[in-house]
Design a protein around this motif. Sequence first.
Motif, mmCIF file in Angstrom:
data_model
loop_
_atom_site.group_PDB
_atom_site.id
_atom_site.type_symbol
_atom_site.label_atom_id
_atom_site.label_comp_id
_atom_site.label_asym_id
_atom_site.label_seq_id
_atom_site.Cartn_x
_atom_site.Cartn_y
_atom_site.Cartn_z
ATOM 1 N N LEU A 239 6.948 -8.741 5.987
ATOM 2 C CA LEU A 239 7.213 -10.111 5.547
ATOM 3 C C LEU A 239 6.122 -11.073 6.017
ATOM 4 O O LEU A 239 5.734 -11.990 5.285
ATOM 5 C CB LEU A 239 8.586 -10.573 6.038
ATOM 6 N N VAL A 240 5.599 -10.859 7.233
ATOM 7 C CA VAL A 240 4.496 -11.681 7.725
ATOM 8 C C VAL A 240 3.266 -11.467 6.839
ATOM 9 O O VAL A 240 2.570 -12.423 6.461
ATOM 10 C CB VAL A 240 4.182 -11.357 9.207
ATOM 11 N N MET A 241 3.020 -10.210 6.464
ATOM 12 C CA MET A 241 1.880 -9.913 5.605
ATOM 13 C C MET A 241 2.052 -10.552 4.217
ATOM 14 O O MET A 241 1.091 -11.080 3.649
ATOM 15 C CB MET A 241 1.698 -8.399 5.471
ATOM 16 N N VAL A 242 3.272 -10.528 3.688
ATOM 17 C CA VAL A 242 3.552 -11.162 2.393
ATOM 18 C C VAL A 242 3.301 -12.666 2.485
ATOM 19 O O VAL A 242 2.661 -13.260 1.607
ATOM 20 C CB VAL A 242 4.995 -10.873 1.932
ATOM 21 N N ARG B 284 5.606 -3.466 0.202
ATOM 22 C CA ARG B 284 5.982 -2.067 0.442
ATOM 23 C C ARG B 284 6.439 -1.868 1.882
ATOM 24 O O ARG B 284 7.423 -1.188 2.139
ATOM 25 C CB ARG B 284 4.815 -1.132 0.137
ATOM 26 N N THR B 285 5.716 -2.454 2.816
ATOM 27 C CA THR B 285 6.090 -2.331 4.224
ATOM 28 C C THR B 285 7.442 -2.982 4.485
ATOM 29 O O THR B 285 8.274 -2.440 5.204
ATOM 30 C CB THR B 285 5.002 -2.962 5.125
ATOM 31 N N ALA B 286 7.678 -4.139 3.885
ATOM 32 C CA ALA B 286 8.927 -4.866 4.112
ATOM 33 C C ALA B 286 10.133 -4.161 3.501
ATOM 34 O O ALA B 286 11.225 -4.195 4.064
ATOM 35 C CB ALA B 286 8.818 -6.279 3.552
ATOM 36 N N LEU B 287 9.943 -3.501 2.373
ATOM 37 C CA LEU B 287 11.078 -2.942 1.642
ATOM 38 C C LEU B 287 11.280 -1.441 1.818
ATOM 39 O O LEU B 287 12.355 -0.924 1.538
ATOM 40 C CB LEU B 287 10.928 -3.253 0.154
ATOM 41 N N SER B 288 10.265 -0.724 2.307
ATOM 42 C CA SER B 288 10.330 0.739 2.308
ATOM 43 C C SER B 288 11.399 1.310 3.227
ATOM 44 O O SER B 288 11.924 2.391 2.957
ATOM 45 C CB SER B 288 8.972 1.336 2.646
ATOM 46 N N GLU B 289 11.733 0.659 4.312
ATOM 47 C CA GLU B 289 12.712 1.214 5.253
ATOM 48 C C GLU B 289 14.152 0.936 4.861
ATOM 49 O O GLU B 289 15.055 1.604 5.340
ATOM 50 C CB GLU B 289 12.459 0.662 6.658
ATOM 51 N N LEU C 153 0.489 -14.662 0.332
ATOM 52 C CA LEU C 153 0.814 -15.779 -0.554
ATOM 53 C C LEU C 153 0.036 -17.035 -0.174
ATOM 54 O O LEU C 153 -0.468 -17.765 -1.035
ATOM 55 C CB LEU C 153 2.320 -16.039 -0.553
ATOM 56 N N PHE C 154 -0.063 -17.294 1.138
ATOM 57 C CA PHE C 154 -0.840 -18.445 1.607
ATOM 58 C C PHE C 154 -2.305 -18.304 1.180
ATOM 59 O O PHE C 154 -2.914 -19.226 0.649
ATOM 60 C CB PHE C 154 -0.723 -18.566 3.138
ATOM 61 N N TRP C 155 -2.881 -17.116 1.408
ATOM 62 C CA TRP C 155 -4.267 -16.839 1.034
ATOM 63 C C TRP C 155 -4.474 -17.052 -0.463
ATOM 64 O O TRP C 155 -5.413 -17.716 -0.895
ATOM 65 C CB TRP C 155 -4.633 -15.408 1.420
ATOM 66 N N MET C 156 -3.587 -16.477 -1.253
ATOM 67 C CA MET C 156 -3.728 -16.550 -2.702
ATOM 68 C C MET C 156 -3.622 -17.996 -3.193
ATOM 69 O O MET C 156 -4.386 -18.425 -4.072
ATOM 70 C CB MET C 156 -2.684 -15.663 -3.383
ATOM 71 N N VAL D 100 0.905 -6.556 -2.049
ATOM 72 C CA VAL D 100 1.524 -5.271 -2.394
ATOM 73 C C VAL D 100 1.824 -4.455 -1.138
ATOM 74 O O VAL D 100 2.920 -3.901 -0.984
ATOM 75 C CB VAL D 100 0.631 -4.477 -3.375
ATOM 76 N N ILE D 101 0.864 -4.387 -0.222
ATOM 77 C CA ILE D 101 1.081 -3.637 1.024
ATOM 78 C C ILE D 101 2.207 -4.263 1.831
ATOM 79 O O ILE D 101 3.064 -3.568 2.379
ATOM 80 C CB ILE D 101 -0.218 -3.555 1.849
ATOM 81 N N GLY D 102 2.241 -5.573 1.895
ATOM 82 C CA GLY D 102 3.292 -6.265 2.636
ATOM 83 C C GLY D 102 4.669 -6.032 2.029
ATOM 84 O O GLY D 102 5.644 -5.789 2.749
#
Length: 174
Positions: free
Chosen positions: A41-44, A74-79, A48-51, A70-72
């Motif tokens: 979630l931090v990566m997402v 996947r990391t947030a939702l995969s578990e 979003l801020f960067w974009m 995309v990586i964020g």
Amino acid sequence: MADAPGWQGLLDDGEQILWQGRPSSRIDWLDGDWRSALMGLVMVAFALFWMFQAAKSGTGMWVFGMLFLVIGLRTALSENVLPAYIRSRSWYTLTNRRAIVATDMPVRGRRLASFPITAATPVVLEPGDPGSIFFGPLALSERKGEGFLLIPEADKVMRIIRKIQSGEETKDAP
């Protein structure tokens, strides 16, 4: 599963279905890895801020944020979300000889995992409502391995498995 189109002909001669079921497809927020979800979630948020900032500058650099987004995600939702989705596309069958786990996933297609049930097969019941049953050598390890995950009648299915392992007649299966 036995009557579903494309799954016919999977049983051996003399093999009988004793139980069939589907796992719960609920999202298990309590059992997931919260550290990975939080990091994702931090990566997402960063992506979003960067974009947003890059899009305001008009340089086209916002596209690089897509990778982190995309990586964020996947990391947030995969578990938590991905296992629930896989369970929603899974079917379980117990016969008088083996346990069968069938999945039908987009892109990956149909997969069938089969676990012979013998007196020597390690089988572990994880009680609960719903409970889980794990098969094979990995069932005894912390990793757990494959099995019938989050089924509402795990204790009944475990009794059927124990009857199979002991060689008892299993015609009275639910």
